[in-house]
Design a protein around this motif. Structure first.
Motif, PDB file in Angstrom:
ATOM      1  N   CYS A 259       2.283   1.883   0.692  1.00 24.54           N
ATOM      2  CA  CYS A 259       1.038   1.448   1.020  1.00 24.54           C
ATOM      3  C   CYS A 259       1.992   0.618   2.360  1.00 24.54           C
ATOM      4  O   CYS A 259       2.768   0.684   1.949  1.00 24.54           O
ATOM      5  CB  CYS A 259      -0.305   1.102   0.503  1.00 24.54           C
ATOM      6  SG  CYS A 259      -1.078   1.341  -1.011  1.00 24.54           S
ATOM      7  N   ASP A 260       1.286   1.427   3.472  1.00 24.00           N
ATOM      8  CA  ASP A 260       0.878   0.771   4.811  1.00 24.00           C
ATOM      9  C   ASP A 260      -0.027  -0.615   5.107  1.00 24.00           C
ATOM     10  O   ASP A 260      -1.478  -0.444   5.261  1.00 24.00           O
ATOM     11  CB  ASP A 260       0.911   1.297   5.895  1.00 24.00           C
ATOM     12  CG  ASP A 260       1.219   0.601   7.722  1.00 24.00           C
ATOM     13  OD1 ASP A 260       1.475  -0.192   7.309  1.00 24.00           O
ATOM     14  OD2 ASP A 260       0.423   1.285   8.470  1.00 24.00           O
ATOM     15  N   PRO A 261       0.800  -1.820   4.582  1.00 20.59           N
ATOM     16  CA  PRO A 261       2.093  -1.963   4.824  1.00 20.59           C
ATOM     17  C   PRO A 261       2.192  -2.140   3.185  1.00 20.59           C
ATOM     18  O   PRO A 261       1.241  -2.291   2.663  1.00 20.59           O
ATOM     19  CB  PRO A 261       1.697  -4.066   5.340  1.00 20.59           C
ATOM     20  CG  PRO A 261       0.312  -4.491   5.351  1.00 20.59           C
ATOM     21  CD  PRO A 261      -0.443  -2.650   4.934  1.00 20.59           C
TER      22      PRO A 261
ATOM     23  N   LYS B  63      -3.902   2.356  -5.900  1.00 22.46           N
ATOM     24  CA  LYS B  63      -4.174   1.045  -5.554  1.00 22.46           C
ATOM     25  C   LYS B  63      -2.977   0.055  -4.685  1.00 22.46           C
ATOM     26  O   LYS B  63      -1.692   1.031  -4.619  1.00 22.46           O
ATOM     27  CB  LYS B  63      -4.797  -0.063  -6.822  1.00 22.46           C
ATOM     28  CG  LYS B  63      -3.682  -0.731  -7.410  1.00 22.46           C
ATOM     29  CD  LYS B  63      -4.848  -1.407  -8.474  1.00 22.46           C
ATOM     30  CE  LYS B  63      -3.699  -1.624  -9.656  1.00 22.46           C
ATOM     31  NZ  LYS B  63      -4.075  -2.058 -10.549  1.00 22.46           N
ATOM     32  N   CYS B  64      -3.197  -0.663  -3.815  1.00 22.72           N
ATOM     33  CA  CYS B  64      -2.673  -1.461  -2.518  1.00 22.72           C
ATOM     34  C   CYS B  64      -2.094  -2.606  -3.930  1.00 22.72           C
ATOM     35  O   CYS B  64      -1.377  -3.224  -2.460  1.00 22.72           O
ATOM     36  CB  CYS B  64      -2.835  -1.320  -1.714  1.00 22.72           C
ATOM     37  SG  CYS B  64      -2.449   0.509  -1.087  1.00 22.72           S
ATOM     38  N   TRP B  65      -2.124  -2.666  -4.121  1.00 24.62           N
ATOM     39  CA  TRP B  65      -1.384  -3.893  -4.968  1.00 24.62           C
ATOM     40  C   TRP B  65      -2.369  -3.773  -6.130  1.00 24.62           C
ATOM     41  O   TRP B  65      -2.723  -4.034  -7.033  1.00 24.62           O
ATOM     42  CB  TRP B  65      -2.656  -5.068  -4.065  1.00 24.62           C
ATOM     43  CG  TRP B  65      -3.562  -5.267  -4.134  1.00 24.62           C
ATOM     44  CD1 TRP B  65      -5.061  -4.926  -3.950  1.00 24.62           C
ATOM     45  CD2 TRP B  65      -3.897  -6.350  -5.368  1.00 24.62           C
ATOM     46  NE1 TRP B  65      -6.007  -5.209  -4.217  1.00 24.62           N
ATOM     47  CE2 TRP B  65      -5.451  -6.235  -5.436  1.00 24.62           C
ATOM     48  CE3 TRP B  65      -3.702  -7.541  -6.660  1.00 24.62           C
ATOM     49  CZ2 TRP B  65      -6.191  -7.093  -6.755  1.00 24.62           C
ATOM     50  CZ3 TRP B  65      -4.833  -8.135  -7.326  1.00 24.62           C
ATOM     51  CH2 TRP B  65      -6.053  -7.584  -7.119  1.00 24.62           C
ATOM     52  N   TRP B  66      -0.887  -5.111  -6.898  1.00 26.47           N
ATOM     53  CA  TRP B  66      -1.070  -5.239  -8.465  1.00 26.47           C
ATOM     54  C   TRP B  66      -0.926  -6.621  -8.320  1.00 26.47           C
ATOM     55  O   TRP B  66       0.107  -7.850  -7.730  1.00 26.47           O
ATOM     56  CB  TRP B  66       0.170  -5.032  -9.143  1.00 26.47           C
ATOM     57  CG  TRP B  66       0.173  -3.855  -9.352  1.00 26.47           C
ATOM     58  CD1 TRP B  66      -0.358  -2.127  -9.607  1.00 26.47           C
ATOM     59  CD2 TRP B  66       0.968  -2.347  -8.397  1.00 26.47           C
ATOM     60  NE1 TRP B  66      -0.245  -1.824 -10.079  1.00 26.47           N
ATOM     61  CE2 TRP B  66       1.213  -1.204  -8.897  1.00 26.47           C
ATOM     62  CE3 TRP B  66       2.125  -2.925  -7.852  1.00 26.47           C
ATOM     63  CZ2 TRP B  66       2.126   0.051  -8.518  1.00 26.47           C
ATOM     64  CZ3 TRP B  66       2.920  -1.442  -6.972  1.00 26.47           C
ATOM     65  CH2 TRP B  66       2.280  -0.269  -7.713  1.00 26.47           C
TER      66      TRP B  66
ATOM     67  N   TYR C 231       4.737   4.046   6.897  1.00 26.95           N
ATOM     68  CA  TYR C 231       4.361   5.408   7.408  1.00 26.95           C
ATOM     69  C   TYR C 231       3.977   5.681   6.237  1.00 26.95           C
ATOM     70  O   TYR C 231       3.105   6.722   5.365  1.00 26.95           O
ATOM     71  CB  TYR C 231       5.615   6.221   7.062  1.00 26.95           C
ATOM     72  CG  TYR C 231       6.501   5.731   8.029  1.00 26.95           C
ATOM     73  CD1 TYR C 231       6.541   6.086   8.561  1.00 26.95           C
ATOM     74  CD2 TYR C 231       7.847   5.552   7.705  1.00 26.95           C
ATOM     75  CE1 TYR C 231       7.144   6.030  10.431  1.00 26.95           C
ATOM     76  CE2 TYR C 231       8.381   5.290   8.952  1.00 26.95           C
ATOM     77  CZ  TYR C 231       8.207   6.055  10.038  1.00 26.95           C
ATOM     78  OH  TYR C 231       9.523   5.675  11.604  1.00 26.95           O
ATOM     79  N   GLY C 232       3.492   4.385   4.962  1.00 27.73           N
ATOM     80  CA  GLY C 232       2.642   4.404   3.574  1.00 27.73           C
ATOM     81  C   GLY C 232       0.456   4.706   3.923  1.00 27.73           C
ATOM     82  O   GLY C 232       0.728   5.408   4.828  1.00 27.73           O
ATOM     83  N   LYS C 233       0.213   5.354   2.946  1.00 27.80           N
ATOM     84  CA  LYS C 233      -1.513   5.216   2.780  1.00 27.80           C
ATOM     85  C   LYS C 233      -2.096   3.763   3.141  1.00 27.80           C
ATOM     86  O   LYS C 233      -1.738   2.813   2.915  1.00 27.80           O
ATOM     87  CB  LYS C 233      -2.151   6.313   1.729  1.00 27.80           C
ATOM     88  CG  LYS C 233      -1.900   4.987   0.436  1.00 27.80           C
ATOM     89  CD  LYS C 233      -3.231   5.810  -0.186  1.00 27.80           C
ATOM     90  CE  LYS C 233      -3.693   4.648  -1.418  1.00 27.80           C
ATOM     91  NZ  LYS C 233      -4.593   4.335  -1.206  1.00 27.80           N
ATOM     92  N   PRO C 234      -3.140   4.152   4.014  1.00 28.53           N
ATOM     93  CA  PRO C 234      -3.493   3.137   4.640  1.00 28.53           C
ATOM     94  C   PRO C 234      -3.777   1.821   3.520  1.00 28.53           C
ATOM     95  O   PRO C 234      -4.825   3.008   2.935  1.00 28.53           O
ATOM     96  CB  PRO C 234      -4.391   3.071   5.757  1.00 28.53           C
ATOM     97  CG  PRO C 234      -5.163   4.713   5.829  1.00 28.53           C
ATOM     98  CD  PRO C 234      -3.441   5.616   4.845  1.00 28.53           C
TER      99      PRO C 234
END
Length: 115
Positions: free
Chosen positions: A67-69, A49-52, A73-76
């Protein structure tokens, strides 16, 4: 005179009924099987996941560095990442206070079943 007393009594009953109405908040969660404690303390179940969650009461969170942001260069972020973050920001601050897990039969994500 009796009419005034009757009107006064009715107004008092209405005021009491209004005072006892539930002023709670409820929104069905699309994540963690609608378990607000688990969702607000651990977020989505997805391992990448992209947030905690950091502090559910203030709706603060941390972005995942892969992640991006924030990493260009991270995964969207997926639609589920954005949607779950939105639910976190809407639902979790509605809690009156922080709670802690006091379950005796396991961790929050395995009680009463894995979710």
């Amino acid at each position: 005179m009796k009419r005034r007393m009757l009107v006064g009594a009715m107004l008092m009953l209405c005021a009491e009924a209004h005072a006892f109405q539930d002023k709670g908040f409820y929104q069905e969660l699309r994540y963690r099987d609608n378990d607000p404690f688990l969702f607000c303390t651990q977020g989505q179940k997805e391992p990448d996941k992209c947030w905690w969650p950091i502090d559910p009461i203030s709706a603060t969170y941390m972005e995942a560095p892969w992640c991006d942001p924030p990493n260009e260069y991270g995964k969207p972020w997926t639609a589920a990442d954005w949607d779950s973050l939105s639910q976190y920001q809407q639902v979790c601050p509605q809690a009156m206070s922080r709670g802690s897990w006091d379950g005796r039969n396991g961790s929050p994500d395995t009680t009463p079943y894995q979710h």
